[in-house]
Design a protein around this motif. Structure first.
Motif, PDB file in Angstrom:
ATOM      1  N   SER A 102       8.835  17.986  15.610  1.00  0.00           N
ATOM      2  CA  SER A 102       7.397  17.817  15.410  1.00  0.00           C
ATOM      3  C   SER A 102       6.809  19.187  15.107  1.00  0.00           C
ATOM      4  CB  SER A 102       6.742  17.217  16.657  1.00  0.00           C
ATOM      5  OG  SER A 102       6.494  18.214  17.623  1.00  0.00           O
ATOM      6  N   SER A 103       5.599  19.194  14.582  1.00  0.00           N
ATOM      7  CA  SER A 103       4.944  20.475  14.292  1.00  0.00           C
ATOM      8  C   SER A 103       4.513  21.185  15.572  1.00  0.00           C
ATOM      9  CB  SER A 103       3.738  20.252  13.378  1.00  0.00           C
ATOM     10  OG  SER A 103       2.833  19.359  13.990  1.00  0.00           O
ATOM     11  N   HIS A 104       4.643  20.515  16.719  1.00  0.00           N
ATOM     12  CA  HIS A 104       4.287  21.119  18.018  1.00  0.00           C
ATOM     13  C   HIS A 104       5.490  21.733  18.714  1.00  0.00           C
ATOM     14  CE1 HIS A 104       0.341  19.397  17.625  1.00  0.00           C
ATOM     15  NE2 HIS A 104       0.872  18.197  17.429  1.00  0.00           N
ATOM     16  N   GLU A 105       6.605  21.822  17.997  1.00  0.00           N
ATOM     17  CA  GLU A 105       7.809  22.393  18.579  1.00  0.00           C
ATOM     18  C   GLU A 105       8.185  23.692  17.865  1.00  0.00           C
ATOM     19  OE1 GLU A 105      10.372  18.668  20.177  1.00  0.00           O
ATOM     20  OE2 GLU A 105      10.148  18.782  18.008  1.00  0.00           O
ATOM     21  N   VAL A 106       8.914  24.538  18.577  1.00  0.00           N
ATOM     22  CA  VAL A 106       9.424  25.798  18.038  1.00  0.00           C
ATOM     23  C   VAL A 106      10.944  25.734  18.109  1.00  0.00           C
ATOM     24  CG1 VAL A 106       9.531  28.294  18.381  1.00  0.00           C
ATOM     25  CG2 VAL A 106       7.397  27.083  18.801  1.00  0.00           C
ATOM     26  N   VAL A 107      11.611  26.108  17.020  1.00  0.00           N
ATOM     27  CA  VAL A 107      13.071  26.107  16.977  1.00  0.00           C
ATOM     28  C   VAL A 107      13.541  27.557  16.928  1.00  0.00           C
ATOM     29  CG1 VAL A 107      15.108  25.407  15.676  1.00  0.00           C
ATOM     30  CG2 VAL A 107      13.114  23.894  15.777  1.00  0.00           C
ATOM     31  N   ALA A 117      24.548  34.460  23.443  1.00  0.00           N
ATOM     32  CA  ALA A 117      24.743  33.007  23.475  1.00  0.00           C
ATOM     33  C   ALA A 117      24.657  32.485  22.055  1.00  0.00           C
ATOM     34  CB  ALA A 117      23.673  32.351  24.335  1.00  0.00           C
ATOM     35  N   GLU A 118      25.325  31.368  21.798  1.00  0.00           N
ATOM     36  CA  GLU A 118      25.247  30.716  20.489  1.00  0.00           C
ATOM     37  C   GLU A 118      24.678  29.333  20.706  1.00  0.00           C
ATOM     38  OE1 GLU A 118      27.604  31.285  17.365  1.00  0.00           O
ATOM     39  OE2 GLU A 118      27.858  33.387  17.817  1.00  0.00           O
ATOM     40  N   LYS A 119      23.378  29.182  20.387  1.00  0.00           N
ATOM     41  CA  LYS A 119      22.755  27.876  20.573  1.00  0.00           C
ATOM     42  C   LYS A 119      21.439  27.801  19.813  1.00  0.00           C
ATOM     43  CE  LYS A 119      20.764  29.317  24.997  1.00  0.00           C
ATOM     44  NZ  LYS A 119      20.711  29.039  26.428  1.00  0.00           N
ATOM     45  N   VAL A 120      20.990  26.573  19.635  1.00  0.00           N
ATOM     46  CA  VAL A 120      19.693  26.305  19.045  1.00  0.00           C
ATOM     47  C   VAL A 120      18.814  25.744  20.162  1.00  0.00           C
ATOM     48  CG1 VAL A 120      18.408  24.917  17.368  1.00  0.00           C
ATOM     49  CG2 VAL A 120      20.651  25.872  16.762  1.00  0.00           C
ATOM     50  N   VAL A 121      17.637  26.332  20.329  1.00  0.00           N
ATOM     51  CA  VAL A 121      16.719  25.915  21.394  1.00  0.00           C
ATOM     52  C   VAL A 121      15.463  25.353  20.749  1.00  0.00           C
ATOM     53  CG1 VAL A 121      15.368  26.701  23.375  1.00  0.00           C
ATOM     54  CG2 VAL A 121      17.604  27.719  22.918  1.00  0.00           C
ATOM     55  N   ILE A 122      15.076  24.154  21.189  1.00  0.00           N
ATOM     56  CA  ILE A 122      13.837  23.533  20.725  1.00  0.00           C
ATOM     57  C   ILE A 122      12.917  23.442  21.935  1.00  0.00           C
ATOM     58  CG2 ILE A 122      12.774  21.497  19.709  1.00  0.00           C
ATOM     59  CD1 ILE A 122      15.530  20.865  18.476  1.00  0.00           C
ATOM     60  N   ARG A 123      11.713  24.005  21.802  1.00  0.00           N
ATOM     61  CA  ARG A 123      10.761  23.950  22.914  1.00  0.00           C
ATOM     62  C   ARG A 123       9.380  23.598  22.397  1.00  0.00           C
ATOM     63  NH1 ARG A 123       8.444  29.027  22.466  1.00  0.00           N
ATOM     64  NH2 ARG A 123       9.831  30.585  21.638  1.00  0.00           N
ATOM     65  N   GLU A 124       8.557  23.115  23.286  1.00  0.00           N
ATOM     66  CA  GLU A 124       7.186  22.742  22.948  1.00  0.00           C
ATOM     67  C   GLU A 124       6.369  24.012  22.715  1.00  0.00           C
ATOM     68  OE1 GLU A 124       4.416  19.736  22.190  1.00  0.00           O
ATOM     69  OE2 GLU A 124       6.507  19.490  22.745  1.00  0.00           O
ATOM     70  N   PHE A 125       5.577  24.017  21.647  1.00  0.00           N
ATOM     71  CA  PHE A 125       4.705  25.158  21.324  1.00  0.00           C
ATOM     72  C   PHE A 125       3.448  25.070  22.177  1.00  0.00           C
ATOM     73  CE2 PHE A 125       1.138  26.861  18.831  1.00  0.00           C
ATOM     74  CZ  PHE A 125       1.546  28.179  18.742  1.00  0.00           C
ATOM     75  N   ARG A 126       3.099  26.191  22.793  1.00  0.00           N
ATOM     76  CA  ARG A 126       1.866  26.252  23.573  1.00  0.00           C
ATOM     77  C   ARG A 126       0.952  27.290  22.955  1.00  0.00           C
ATOM     78  NH1 ARG A 126       5.594  25.455  27.852  1.00  0.00           N
ATOM     79  NH2 ARG A 126       5.085  23.573  29.007  1.00  0.00           N
ATOM     80  N   ASP A 127      -0.197  26.851  22.496  1.00  0.00           N
ATOM     81  CA  ASP A 127      -1.172  27.764  21.914  1.00  0.00           C
ATOM     82  C   ASP A 127      -1.935  28.439  23.048  1.00  0.00           C
ATOM     83  OD1 ASP A 127      -2.838  29.147  20.261  1.00  0.00           O
ATOM     84  OD2 ASP A 127      -3.733  27.380  19.312  1.00  0.00           O
ATOM     85  N   GLU A 128      -1.849  29.747  23.125  1.00  0.00           N
ATOM     86  CA  GLU A 128      -2.445  30.507  24.236  1.00  0.00           C
ATOM     87  C   GLU A 128      -3.917  30.809  24.030  1.00  0.00           C
ATOM     88  OE1 GLU A 128      -0.694  31.095  27.002  1.00  0.00           O
ATOM     89  OE2 GLU A 128       1.031  30.107  26.089  1.00  0.00           O
ATOM     90  N   LYS A 129      -4.521  30.304  22.968  1.00  0.00           N
ATOM     91  CA  LYS A 129      -5.924  30.618  22.685  1.00  0.00           C
ATOM     92  C   LYS A 129      -6.868  29.836  23.559  1.00  0.00           C
ATOM     93  CE  LYS A 129      -5.054  31.948  17.977  1.00  0.00           C
ATOM     94  NZ  LYS A 129      -5.301  31.722  16.592  1.00  0.00           N
TER      95      LYS A 129
END
Length: 129
Positions: A102-107, A117-129
């Motif tokens: 989704s556009s709310h995730e960061v890869v 480490a060798e991996k791909v991490v997907i996490r939720e994007f948090r806008d700090e504004k």
């Protein structure tokens, strides 16, 4: 190298000054050195490698930087992860993995030479504004 019997030249490209969002990134952006070991003009194929293909804007900047340094006969794109959501008509010639997000995730791609480490991490994007 295994197929051709010789190691292909590998370079590093800094695209900082070619970004279309430069003014929003930082008042004084940090520019790193571009290191191309050979003249690229007339080269049969340049393979541009990136970790994550998303909007296509980073690749557009990289293409501008490459063309400023010479005119190869062809440029191909290899990416480790293609997450979709393109804003520009850019596609990869070689893709390690397509990862719908989704556009709310960061890869983030982590490599052992940098991240231990060798991996791909997907996490939720948090806008700090």
């Amino acid at each position: 190298e295994h197929i051709e019997g010789k190691k292909p030249p590998v370079g590093v490209l800094d695209i900082t000054l070619y970004r279309d969002d430069l003014s929003s990134l930082s008042y004084q952006p940090i520019v790193h050195q571009t290191e191309l070991p050979v003249n690229i003009t007339g080269k049969t194929t340049i393979v541009l490698v990136d970790d994550v293909l998303y909007t296509g804007r980073t690749i557009r900047a990289a293409l501008d930087a490459i063309i400023d340094m010479g005119r190869p006969k062809a440029i191909q794109l290899a990416v480790l992860v293609d997450r979709g959501h393109r804003e520009l008509p850019i596609r990869a010639d070689f893709v390690g993995k397509n990862v719908p997000t989704s556009s709310h995730e960061v890869v983030s791609v982590q490599l052992s030479t940098i991240d231990q480490a060798e991996k791909v991490v997907i996490r939720e994007f948090r806008d700090e504004k």
